[in-house]
Design an enzyme around this catalytic site. Structure first.
Site, PDB file in Angstrom:
ATOM      1  N   SER A 145      78.013 -19.293   5.544  1.00 40.19           N
ATOM      2  CA  SER A 145      77.883 -20.382   4.565  1.00 40.19           C
ATOM      3  C   SER A 145      76.672 -21.403   5.159  1.00 40.19           C
ATOM      4  CB  SER A 145      79.013 -20.992   4.418  1.00 40.19           C
ATOM      5  OG  SER A 145      79.157 -22.212   3.852  1.00 40.19           O
ATOM      6  N   TYR A 158      86.338 -25.751   8.618  1.00 45.15           N
ATOM      7  CA  TYR A 158      85.289 -24.716   7.870  1.00 45.15           C
ATOM      8  C   TYR A 158      84.183 -24.543   8.658  1.00 45.15           C
ATOM      9  CZ  TYR A 158      83.480 -21.673   4.282  1.00 45.15           C
ATOM     10  OH  TYR A 158      82.463 -20.578   3.554  1.00 45.15           O
TER      11      TYR A 158
END
Ligand SMILES: NC(=O)c1ccc[n+]([C@@H]2O[C@H](COP(=O)([O-])OP(=O)(O)OC[C@H]3O[C@@H](n4cnc5c(N)ncnc54)[C@H](OP(=O)(O)O)[C@@H]3O)[C@@H](O)[C@H]2O)c1
Length: 178
Positions: A145, A158
């Site tokens: 990501s 995250y």
């Protein structure tokens, strides 16, 4: 048992979203697939849809309902699949989980992200890498990501999991890409 010339791949988080799209694309290239995620019913639906959309597939996608953070289950499923396929060409570590939060992120939510986004790829890659080393061939795709490169506020947990994945990715690249 399939012959050496057929293409074989394992995709995690393949029941929906990006993982499903990747698996579906690989099926269109005639890859023999193992689809992994936790919910068995969703996996069955995904496998049926892929087969329907690719009637020329040599074999229906195999499925394994498991949590990628469970090393024993990962090893059992991938080893069983590779034994029947004869070899494996590609691993796509896509399964992932996101929950917003940093200073107020619940401990169990942080663990869920580390388990799915980091321990999972560690387990799957280590299992896959032994086949890759033996055959001196193979490809690993890790779905990270932007949060694995630049941390945003409220995405600390995250980001930690995806930065970790990037570290694993870089180290494996240096170890296996020669
Ligand atoms: N969507 C985005 O905008 C975006 C942006 C950047 C990066 N990403 C990354 O792209 C990947 C896919 O995202 P997505 O949006 O397509 O996700 P998604 O729609 O929520 O799908 C996640 C998939 O992973 C499976 N999964 C989750 N935790 C698992 C576990 N512990 N063990 C096994 N399977 C597990 C889920 O099935 P079960 O729940 O049945 O297990 C599902 O198949 C993730 O790694 C995510 O971090 C997504």
């Amino acid at each position: 048992m399939q012959n050496e010339s057929s293409l074989v791949a394992v995709v995690t988080g393949a029941s929906q979203g990006i993982g499903y799209a990747i698996a579906s694309y690989l099926a269109s290239l005639n890859y023999q697939l193992l689809l992994i995620s936790r919910n068995l019913d969703n996996l069955k639906l995904a496998a049926e849809k892929i087969q329907k959309e690719n009637p020329g597939l040599k074999s229906a996608p195999s499925i394994a309902a498991l949590d990628v953070s469970d090393l024993v289950e990962v090893q059992k499923s991938i080893d069983h699949f590779v034994a029947s396929a004869g070899h494996v060409d590609l691993l796509c570590n896509n399964a992932g989980y996101v929950k917003r939060g940093t200073s107020e992120l619940a401990h169990d939510e942080f663990l869920k992200m580390i388990n799915a986004n980091l321990i999972g790829p560690f387990n799957c890659t280590q299992t896959f890498a032994k086949y890759m080393k033996a055959r001196k061939s193979g490809r690993i795709i890790n779905v990270s990501s932007r949060s694995g490169k630049v941390a945003k506020k409220m995405l600390g947990g995250y980001s930690a999991s995806k930065f970790g994945l990037m570290g694993l990715n870089q180290s494996y690249y240096k170890e296996l890409s020669h």
